[in-house]
Design an enzyme around this catalytic site. Structure first.
Site, PDB file in Angstrom:
ATOM      1  N   ILE A  64      75.428   9.151 -59.010  1.00 25.30           N
ATOM      2  CA  ILE A  64      75.935   7.778 -58.985  1.00 25.30           C
ATOM      3  C   ILE A  64      77.443   7.834 -58.799  1.00 25.30           C
ATOM      4  CG2 ILE A  64      76.082   7.690 -61.523  1.00 25.30           C
ATOM      5  CD1 ILE A  64      75.505   4.662 -61.294  1.00 25.30           C
ATOM      6  N   ILE A 115      78.000  12.586 -61.375  1.00 25.76           N
ATOM      7  CA  ILE A 115      78.918  11.502 -61.063  1.00 25.76           C
ATOM      8  C   ILE A 115      79.633  11.850 -59.766  1.00 25.76           C
ATOM      9  CG2 ILE A 115      80.821  10.098 -61.885  1.00 25.76           C
ATOM     10  CD1 ILE A 115      78.203  10.011 -63.603  1.00 25.76           C
ATOM     11  N   LYS A 116      79.555  10.935 -58.801  1.00 28.60           N
ATOM     12  CA  LYS A 116      80.183  11.167 -57.496  1.00 28.60           C
ATOM     13  C   LYS A 116      81.643  10.720 -57.536  1.00 28.60           C
ATOM     14  CE  LYS A 116      77.790  10.568 -53.633  1.00 28.60           C
ATOM     15  NZ  LYS A 116      76.923   9.952 -52.586  1.00 28.60           N
ATOM     16  N   ILE A 117      82.512  11.652 -57.181  1.00 28.36           N
ATOM     17  CA  ILE A 117      83.949  11.393 -57.115  1.00 28.36           C
ATOM     18  C   ILE A 117      84.420  11.761 -55.713  1.00 28.36           C
ATOM     19  CG2 ILE A 117      86.222  12.068 -57.996  1.00 28.36           C
ATOM     20  CD1 ILE A 117      84.895  12.657 -60.686  1.00 28.36           C
TER      21      ILE A 117
END
Length: 369
Positions: free
Chosen positions: A109, A140-142
């Site tokens: 996400i 977690i998408k960064i």
């Protein structure tokens, strides 16, 4: 004997992740079907995917009414809706996660794309998303912007598994690996269990071809046109070479010996944009041990139907790949400008999709009220 091309792809060391998620896909059992029948072992999401799911998903109606009744604002509603989907998908993938010892079974996400140039804001949202989803197989998408690099380090150092997205250039990929290793060193110093921290580095493929091919056509010479549709695969192959070099080095080896995991390359943007190209191009030409290929469903089905998997198509092709990039420079294609344009466009496109998502939810909340 393998029973399908997707099974053969898995046996060659490629983890197949689906680049799509919706509540309908989860609730109908379609996601579980893809795990069982298409060898899918993970899911990635992005603002565009969520915008599409919310715009046509009746399964969100009850939650929207509950949020409206509670007086939730649009940002809160989007946060609640998307994290619920990711949590439920993570539960569907939990058996995959368990049997692969955390290697796969991952659901990603993304932080709000408007934070792509905001290090502190990205860190805060990454921690909030990780806590809210509360599943060990979440990621977690960064984005791999300059501002995102320190956020990647901080998230990894805090024990958060990270999917680094929007990588286009080899130089930026090298910086992403550096950020990951720095985060692992912080986590180790803090006494965290490094084996629980996972990361992938999402290297975009087809968008590189789209941008470079446009420039080659504008140049128009026979030499330039002969290079069409070669850059994306070449760029990704050289990324894998860099992965091998960096994770074989002394710094990474010390962390691996302490229980850390390699940050796996992930091929993103693998749907073919040019109809003249084979629809499985960015799958069959990028087979290598220990990578992830995240596919839109159309590409997944094409691979299952007629993909020809011949084993590793990456590690023996580094010289040829470097020659392609050299030839592109020779005809006047500026690699650094291409990758900068693509990064900026990638951020802008996700912001547009995010705003569409906010508008959709805002309208639904108002209607419910």
């Amino acid at each position: 004997m393998t029973s399908s091309p997707t099974a053969a792809l898995s046996e060659a060391g490629v983890s197949i992740w689906l680049d799509d998620l919706s509540r309908e896909r989860i609730a109908s059992g379609d996601l579980a079907r893809l795990i069982a029948e298409r060898d899918v072992v993970g899911v990635t999401t992005n603002p565009t995917i969520f915008a599409g799911a919310l715009a046509k998903g009746e399964r969100y109606d009850d939650q929207v009414h509950e949020l409206a009744a509670a007086g939730a604002d649009v940002d809160t509603a989007v946060f609640e809706i998307t994290t619920d989907d990711v949590r439920d998908a993570a539960d569907v993938f939990r058996p995959v996660y368990d049997r692969s010892s955390g290697f796969d079974g991952r659901v990603s996400i993304e932080v709000a794309p408007g934070l792509a140039r905001d290090t502190a804001g990205t860190i805060a949202e990454a921690k909030a998303l990780w806590a809210k989803v509360d599943r060990p197989n979440a990621m977690i998408k960064i984005p791999a912007t300059v501002e995102g690099l320190d956020a990647i380090t901080e998230a990894i150092g805090s024990g958060i598994s990270v999917n680094v997205t929007l990588i286009f250039s080899l130089d930026r990929y090298r910086q992403v690996i550096e950020a990951y290793l720095a985060g692992l060193e912080q986590a180790k110093a803090a006494g965290l269990d490094l084996s629980t921290i996972h990361s992938v580095a999402s290297f975009f493929v087809s968008r590189v071809d789209t941008e470079i091919d446009k420039r080659l056509v504008a140049i128009g010479t026979d030499e330039a046109l002969a290079l069409k549709s070669k850059a994306g695969v070449a760029n990704a192959r050289l990324a894998y070479e860099l992965f091998e070099q960096e994770f074989g080095g002394e710094r990474a080896s010390a962390l691996l010996a302490a229980g850390a995991n390699r940050q796996r390359p992930l091929w993103a943007s693998t749907g073919v944009k040019d109809p003249a190209l084979p629809d499985t191009l960015y799958v069959t030409e990028l087979v290598a041990p220990g990578v992830v290929n995240t596919m839109p469903e159309k590409t997944l089905e094409a691979t299952f139907d007629h993909g020809v998997i011949t084993g590793d198509t990456v590690t023996g092709a580094y010289t040829q790949a470097a020659e392609v990039l050299d030839a592109l420079a020779g005809v006047g294609v500026d690699y650094d400008d291409v990758t900068l344009v693509l990064e900026n466009e990638g951020v802008d496109k996700f912001i547009v999709s995010w705003n569409e998502l906010l508008d959709t939810v805002r309208g639904a909340l108002e209607a419910a009220r």
